[in-house]
Design a protein around this motif. Structure first.
Motif, PDB file in Angstrom:
ATOM      1  N   ASP A 146       0.813  -1.209   0.000  1.00 45.66           N
ATOM      2  CA  ASP A 146       0.000   0.000   0.000  1.00 45.66           C
ATOM      3  C   ASP A 146       0.851   1.265   0.000  1.00 45.66           C
ATOM      4  O   ASP A 146       0.343   2.365   0.190  1.00 45.66           O
ATOM      5  N   SER A 152       4.781   7.019   4.537  1.00 53.96           N
ATOM      6  CA  SER A 152       4.558   6.416   3.219  1.00 53.96           C
ATOM      7  C   SER A 152       5.475   7.051   2.186  1.00 53.96           C
ATOM      8  O   SER A 152       6.254   7.962   2.487  1.00 53.96           O
ATOM      9  N   ARG A 166       0.861   5.711  -8.542  1.00 50.50           N
ATOM     10  CA  ARG A 166       0.064   5.544  -7.324  1.00 50.50           C
ATOM     11  C   ARG A 166      -0.473   6.871  -6.822  1.00 50.50           C
ATOM     12  O   ARG A 166      -1.617   6.963  -6.380  1.00 50.50           O
ATOM     13  N   ASP A 189      -0.668  -4.718  -5.981  1.00 44.99           N
ATOM     14  CA  ASP A 189      -1.265  -4.106  -4.793  1.00 44.99           C
ATOM     15  C   ASP A 189      -1.782  -5.140  -3.803  1.00 44.99           C
ATOM     16  O   ASP A 189      -1.819  -4.891  -2.601  1.00 44.99           O
ATOM     17  N   ASP A 190      -2.213  -6.307  -4.309  1.00 47.16           N
ATOM     18  CA  ASP A 190      -2.751  -7.333  -3.407  1.00 47.16           C
ATOM     19  C   ASP A 190      -1.715  -8.406  -3.069  1.00 47.16           C
ATOM     20  O   ASP A 190      -2.052  -9.492  -2.603  1.00 47.16           O
ATOM     21  N   TYR A 231       2.020  -8.377   5.607  1.00 45.85           N
ATOM     22  CA  TYR A 231       1.034  -7.456   5.029  1.00 45.85           C
ATOM     23  C   TYR A 231       0.372  -8.095   3.811  1.00 45.85           C
ATOM     24  O   TYR A 231       1.055  -8.662   2.949  1.00 45.85           O
ATOM     25  N   SER A 279      -3.109  -6.481   1.819  1.00 48.49           N
ATOM     26  CA  SER A 279      -4.289  -5.608   1.824  1.00 48.49           C
ATOM     27  C   SER A 279      -4.608  -5.143   3.245  1.00 48.49           C
ATOM     28  O   SER A 279      -5.772  -5.071   3.647  1.00 48.49           O
TER      29      SER A 279
END
Length: 623
Positions: free
Chosen positions: A252, A268, A299, A350-351, A377, A379
């Motif tokens: 993420d 982030s 992103r 992303d997943d 991690y 999602s």
């Protein structure tokens, strides 16, 4: 021929161009040049600034002093130039050049260079600014020549940056010589030892460590010294730093949670990471750099990954990178004999599932006592550290968040330390000084004893006992196997005078069912199967940041919820074998069974057979 320099201090401003002659009333007029390699001329930058996306952000440039100067250089806006000069004149000799937020160390030389040919920048004003720039460099020199913070602390690259920029801006041979020698003799060996990584949390490492170092390198390169080539020949640690940044970002785009991690955008890659990536990608030519920059831009489309405080870098380093970048390998160990950080990923989508393991030495007081800590991690965080980072000396941080009890490892006894030794120092002047003090004062943290990356799986092992009080813990070895099917197998062997407890923290409340537990986010789930001890006691603790039943609440929650308010505790033996299976929330339950092969133990899960043999160069077999 002179060139610009760039820099980027912590929430400050960046960039730089520099000039050839010393800043004085007699210095000749000349237009600044952006890059030593001629990649982007001033004329080309002016032309580019007329089109999107750069034209959309010209107004935002005016939020910083050197940004105002850059607006004038690119567009001829004299009101912006006047505002920049007003800032230069207002800069005080008491602003704490170099060792605090480092604003003047960054923007004084950049604004000075970009404004040098404006008719309103008088010789007297230029002389006054040059004196202030020299003052910043002298403060930085005094700091680096003293016995201040460690070479791995963020203040070191910021001070080095200040000297390099001042040397380039003032054409000062002494500053430039010191900056080159500091890089080769101090900074580069220290960074090569940790494979370009970070020692105390990524929000500090990137914004306040990696960024000023990149600006220092570009400042030196603008004066003819190629530190990028030097780093490539001495461990290629700058290219490794790009791979490290990619791995240290969860799917993420938040940073992996270890050490002191601040809240907000610095948790982030949203606003203050792409400028570092672009600078390193240009300097090293590493394919991972172009790949990561494009990912960040895709992103965060609203700002392309550039906050206003680092926006000048966007106009100098921002690129429409080609599509021939390359993703880093999915399994990577950084700093085997130093920071000891292992990263595992199922992919870069992303997943994807991402896992992290930490077992290294102590470098900096923003680090935690978290030997053996791991995160998972998919999602959302399924296994993470607990607590928040507010005030540095707050009770929550000092007595909970940095302590072993707030991490996914094994604690021995009931106090927050869990048997791990508490270290408090960050005065390592260089790599040799750290090695000397480490031996003399015995502050080893942990030792990576095994690493193997294969097709579809990876293995890491660590001797964690050096990080614990020898009066409490006699032995503690943790082995981890990662399977690309989304399985993390944790095998611990311990010997101690206090009862061990195996910990795993989560934000969602765990569901306990005998020797099994489940943590679900609504999108993903983590299924835990405790295979050893044979008769485990599995308990749910929480909610709250609890030590032996006592709450130590956060002093600040900032703009995010308190993470890791729940934990799973496993007790009942001295050897632990726990299988952690990651999947989507609706997936069927995964079975995992223990297998024994003589004295060895192992697991059968997802069609794989993993056996820990505790012998040989590779003490695990995976079939």
């Amino acid at each position: 021929m002179g060139f610009p320099r760039l820099l980027d201090a912590p929430r400050q401003f960046l960039l730089c161009l520099l000039f050839t002659a010393a800043a004085s009333a007699e210095e000749p007029s000349r237009a600044p040049t952006f890059f030593a390699d001629g990649d982007l001329s001033v004329d080309a930058a002016r032309e580019r600034a007329r089109g999107k996306p750069w034209s959309d952000r010209l107004t935002d440039l005016k939020e910083s002093t050197h940004g105002k100067a850059l607006v004038w250089l690119l567009t001829g806006d004299e009101e912006a130039a006047k505002a920049a000069i007003a800032d230069l004149k207002a800069a005080s000799a008491d602003d704490g050049y170099g060792l605090g937020e480092l604003g003047p160390v960054l923007w004084l030389p950049l604004a000075h260079d970009w404004l040098r040919d404006w008719k309103g920048y008088s010789a007297a004003d230029r002389k006054e600014t040059a004196a202030k720039i020299a003052k910043t460099a002298d403060a930085c020199l005094e700091f680096l020549k003293g016995t201040g913070d460690s070479v791995w602390h963020t203040s070191a690259p910021r001070a080095w940056m200040g000297i390099a920029l001042a040397g380039a801006a003032l054409d000062n041979a002494a500053y430039l010589k010191f900056a080159r020698e500091y890089f080769e003799n101090v900074y580069s060996p220290a960074m090569a030892a940790i494979d370009g990584g970070a020692v105390a949390g990524m929000s500090y490492g990137v914004c306040e460590g990696f960024a000023p170092a990149a600006h220092a390198l570009w400042a030196l390169r603008s004066r003819g010294y190629d530190g990028f080539a030097y780093a490539k020949a001495h461990g290629d640690w700058l290219a490794a730093r790009l791979a490290y940044m990619a791995h240290a970002a969860a799917p993420d785009f938040t940073w992996q949670r270890w050490g002191d991690c601040v809240a907000g955008s610095r948790a982030s890659l949203k606003e203050e990471a792409r400028n570092v990536v672009d600078m390193l990608a240009l300097g090293t030519g590493a394919a991972e750099g172009a790949w990561l920059s494009k990912r960040i831009a895709a992103r965060f489309t609203a700002n392309a990954g550039y906050h206003a405080c680092v926006l000048p870098d966007f106009f100098v380093f921002g690129r429409a990178w080609p599509d021939d970048g390359a993703a880093p390998e999915r399994f990577r160990l950084f700093g085997r004999d130093s920071i000891g950080q292992a990263y595992f990923r199922s992919g870069w989508e992303d997943d994807a599932t991402a896992a992290f393991f930490k077992a290294g030495d102590y470098f900096d007081n923003h680090g935690h006592f978290d030997q053996g800590h791991f995160t998972i991690y998919r999602s959302g965080w399924l296994a993470q550290d607990s607590g928040t980072y507010g005030d540095f000396n707050a009770a929550h941080r000092m007595e909970y968040a940095r302590k072993t009890v707030a991490h996914n490892t094994v604690v021995f006894g009931t106090d927050a330390d869990g048997g791990q030794r508490i270290v408090n120092r960050q005065d390592f002047q260089d790599l040799a000084d750290w090695q000397k003090k480490k031996r003399a004062q015995n502050f080893d943290g942990a030792e990576i004893s095994g690493w193997h990356a294969a097709e579809g799986w990876a293995y890491v092992a660590a001797n964690l006992a050096p990080g614990y009080d020898p009066k409490v813990v006699g032995a503690f070895v943790r082995e981890i196997v990662w399977l690309e099917e989304g399985v993390l197998i944790v095998h611990d062997r311990t010997s101690s005078k206090a009862a061990p407890r195996w910990l795993l923290h989560s934000t969602p409340e765990p569901a306990i069912d005998g020797s099994a537990f489940t943590i679900a986010t609504g999108v993903s789930k983590l299924e835990g199967r405790v295979l050893l001890p044979a008769k485990p006691r599995v308990a749910r603790v929480g909610p709250g940041c609890l030590v032996d039943g006592k709450e130590i609440p956060p002093d600040k929650t900032a703009d995010y919820a308190v993470p890791g308010a729940w934990r799973v505790e496993v007790a009942g033996g001295v050897e632990f074998l726990v299988v952690l299976v990651v999947s989507n929330a609706k997936a069927e339950t995964t079975e995992a069974t223990i297998v024994k092969d003589g004295d060895a133990v192992g697991v059968e899960v997802k069609g794989r057979r993993v056996v820990f043999r505790n012998e040989g160069n590779l003490p695990v077999t995976v079939k």
